[in-house]
Design an enzyme around this catalytic site. Structure first.
Site, short mmCIF file in Angstrom:
data_model
loop_
_atom_site.label_atom_id
_atom_site.label_comp_id
_atom_site.label_asym_id
_atom_site.label_seq_id
_atom_site.Cartn_x
_atom_site.Cartn_y
_atom_site.Cartn_z
N ASP A 23 0.85 -1.20 0.00
CA ASP A 23 0.00 0.00 0.00
C ASP A 23 0.89 1.25 0.00
O ASP A 23 1.63 1.47 0.94
CB ASP A 23 -0.90 -0.05 1.25
N ASN A 25 -0.23 4.53 -0.34
CA ASN A 25 -0.80 5.81 0.08
C ASN A 25 -1.53 5.75 1.42
O ASN A 25 -2.29 6.65 1.77
CB ASN A 25 -1.74 6.35 -1.01
N ASP A 27 -4.02 3.99 2.65
CA ASP A 27 -5.46 3.75 2.85
C ASP A 27 -5.73 2.30 3.26
O ASP A 27 -6.88 1.87 3.34
CB ASP A 27 -6.27 4.13 1.61
N ASP A 31 -1.85 -1.21 -3.85
CA ASP A 31 -2.16 -0.47 -5.07
C ASP A 31 -1.03 -0.60 -6.08
O ASP A 31 0.02 -1.18 -5.79
CB ASP A 31 -2.44 1.00 -4.73
N ASP A 100 -5.19 -10.64 -15.57
CA ASP A 100 -6.27 -11.56 -15.22
C ASP A 100 -7.54 -11.11 -15.96
O ASP A 100 -7.94 -9.95 -15.86
CB ASP A 100 -6.49 -11.49 -13.70
N ASP A 205 -9.91 -16.43 -16.13
CA ASP A 205 -10.67 -16.92 -14.98
C ASP A 205 -11.74 -17.94 -15.42
O ASP A 205 -12.48 -17.68 -16.38
CB ASP A 205 -11.35 -15.70 -14.32
N ASP A 336 -6.84 -18.10 -3.94
CA ASP A 336 -8.04 -18.85 -3.53
C ASP A 336 -7.70 -20.00 -2.60
O ASP A 336 -8.61 -20.73 -2.16
CB ASP A 336 -8.72 -19.48 -4.76
#
Ligand code: TEU
Ligand code: CA
Length: 572
Positions: A23, A25, A27, A31, A100, A205, A336
């Site tokens: 991350d 930034n 939050d 990202d 993906d 997928d 998964d």
């Protein structure tokens, strides 16, 4: 060097789950800039390509596998300019990018579905699967979705009639109707747009579910199977190979794109058909047989122990099955699946030793390797405290559904989730022993592993005998040794249920031998009789060099230490 069209044969792909990688930034959500900041990390590990899980606009019902705009970046992840910078930064470092693509379904908030749902006469109506209610007003058939409940969701039309739409996953993931050529053309144009940017490959997928049987026949649940009857009716459907060939011509071939189809439930025969280069469908598929070994009578959340022999049997069947036609993918986990050392190794006593044994055993077989973020430092499943910590829609739906069923007690439900829940893999990447494990300078969206001070990248990189350095060497070895890419494989009959071995060989006359003691208990091969059915390590090792090991002294003795791994290459 391997010919460029076949670059993937000796390659190791690193899978990034962007929400949980880094991350930038504060939050609490990983990202694209966070990935950009770790590009040198990927270069140092030495991976050939990155597979990036979905980064597109999405209401996040299923963390981005419910796409509302295929050509926009989710604001949580950044901007299209960030994406372009990431792609360029990867390419500068010689790393390819695999995106993906979720083509079986989109989000119910995608404009296509919004239009289709609001109006029976919408031009987009036929982009989805609609069926009238059964005569008693109930769902068109009894299919159960992957995420619990019916696959059919009712919609009350303006005229008071109820129609149902099909969703194999959540009700916010309506299935696209591939029978309609406009749907296929729209998806192909979208993929071409990304490939035109310079993207090198695509992960597709649940691509083997896109061709539905006409009439949606109900079928029967297959006893002992982890999958529902809907799954069995929709997998590898009547037009699937036609669709794959059409898509190959329209999208993959013109760009020379590498493709990996996620294909739950495929057999070796199916996989041959999907990946035989002469058929021009997919480069390779993800098959699920190792992932299904620990599913018990009640399915995925009913885990059962897995023997070393069962693992070898699956590997042998797939390796031998795809040797003449087709290509394997090799993976222990993904976003998964639970963490492999927790699942198949020895998380408490021999975390790194078992992690090394697992990696070398699978990744020196023939196929393309997929490493999931955190695997290279031996991250483990989490000791979740209660359901409020979990974020995955599959887990919450399962808890709700199982609570109604007599065969599931609360303890059994919880133990199933601890062992198999998808949040185990989605917990943030542990970079260092600092705040939020260095993932974020704020509170992350999902709980950080409580052992982050012990298990993290900084610690593993600082120690030359660590799992991280082992992965780096393994990746390098795969890339530089042609035998790993093109060599044939022969599995050895074992003198002991815990010992697994195979050899790789090719026309060069050189041989690579890989053997593992798959367990916490040492194994002593006592007499000559034992050894006669086993590769004669002592003889071979005299004319070979040790390439990889997980114990510092590689004495070739009849004594096999816990999770001991031996990798030998014959001398020239
Ligand atoms: O997964 C499909 C799939 O078959 C499974 O791995 C599934 O998520 C799991 O077994 C449920 O028990 C793909 C994606 O990888 C997954 O993250 C998505 O949720 C799913 O498709 C729907 O797009
Ligand atoms: Ca962020």
């Amino acid at each position: 060097m391997v010919a460029s069209a076949n670059w993937f044969r000796n390659a190791s792909v690193y899978q990034i789950y962007p929400r949980s990688f880094n991350d930038s930034n504060g939050d609490g959500i990983g990202d694209l800039r966070g990935i950009i900041n770790k590009l040198d990390y990927l270069r140092d590990l030495g991976v050939d390509a990155v597979w990036l899980c979905p980064i597109y606009a999405s209401p996040n019902d299923d963390n981005g596998y419910d796409i509302s705009d295929y050509q926009a970046i989710h604001p949580d992840f950044g901007t299209m300019a960030d994406f372009d910078e990431l792609l360029a930064g990867l390419h500068q470092r010689g790393i390819k990018l695999i995106l993906d693509m979720v083509l079986n379904h989109c989000s119910d908030e995608h404009p296509w579905f919004v239009s289709a749902k609001s109006d029976r006469n919408s031009p987009y109506r036929d982009w989805f699967h609609w069926q009238p209610a059964a005569t008693d007003g109930s769902a068109p058939n009894a299919w159960g979705s992957f995420f619990s409940g019916s696959t059919w969701e009712p919609v009350l039309a303006a005229d008071g009639q109820t129609d149902y739409y099909l969703h194999l996953f959540s009700k916010k993931q309506p299935d696209l109707n591939w029978e309609n050529p406009r749907v296929r053309q729209a998806l192909y144009a979208m993929m071409n747009w990304w490939l035109d940017k310079g993207v090198d490959g695509l992960r597709l997928d649940v691509i083997n579910l896109v061709s539905k049987k006409s009439g949606y026949p109900e079928g029967e649940a297959v006893p002992g199977s982890a999958f529902t009857s809907a799954f069995h009716q929709c997998a590898n459907g009547p037009r699937i190979h036609e669709f794959m060939q059409e898509m190959n011509q329209a999208v993959f071939a013109p760009h020379g794109a590498v493709t990996v189809g996620e294909t739950p439930g495929v057999s070796v025969a199916h996989a041959q058909a999907y990946t035989d280069p002469l058929r021009q469908e997919l480069s390779m598929v993800f098959q699920f047989e190792l992932m299904e070994l620990d599913s018990g009578p009640l399915g995925k959340f009913d885990p059962v122990p897995v023997s070393a022999q069962a693992i070898q049997a699956v590997c042998q069947r797939w390796q031998e099955g795809l040797v003449a036609r087709g290509w394997n993918s090799l993976y222990w986990n993904n976003h998964d699946q639970p963490r492999p050392i927790s699942r198949f190794g020895s998380p408490e006593k021999y975390r790194e030793l078992s992690g090394m044994a697992l990696a070398a055993y699978l990744y020196l077989q023939r196929g393309t390797v997929f490493i999931y973020q955190g695997e290279e430092i031996g991250m483990l499943n989490l000791p979740w405290q209660d359901a409020s910590e979990l974020r995955d829609i599959e887990a919450h739906n399962f808890i709700r559904e199982a609570a109604q069923l007599p065969e599931w007690t609360p303890d059994k439900i919880w133990n199933g989730l601890l062992a198999k829940g998808r949040d185990n893999a989605r917990s943030p990447m542990c970079w260092n022993g600092g705040r939020s494990a260095g993932f974020s300078d704020n509170l992350p969206w999902l709980r950080v592993h409580p052992e982050y001070e012990r298990i993290n990248v900084a610690e593993s990189r600082a120690r030359p005998d660590s799992l991280w350095h082992f992965y780096r060497r393994l990746i390098e070895l795969r890339r530089n040794l042609a035998l790993v890419g093109d060599g044939r494989i022969e599995f050895a009959a074992s003198p002991h249920p815990q010992l697994l071995a195979y050899r790789r060989y090719n026309a060069s006359g050189r041989e690579l031998w890989v053997a593992v003691n798959w367990g916490d208990a040492p194994v002593l091969l006592a007499d000559q009789a034992d050894l006669s059915s086993w590769p004669v390590w002592a003889t071979f090792a005299n004319q070979a060099e040790s390439l990889l090991a997980n114990y510092p002294d590689q004495s070739v003795a009849a004594q096999w230490r816990p999770w001991e791994l031996r990798v030998w290459l014959s001398l020239e």
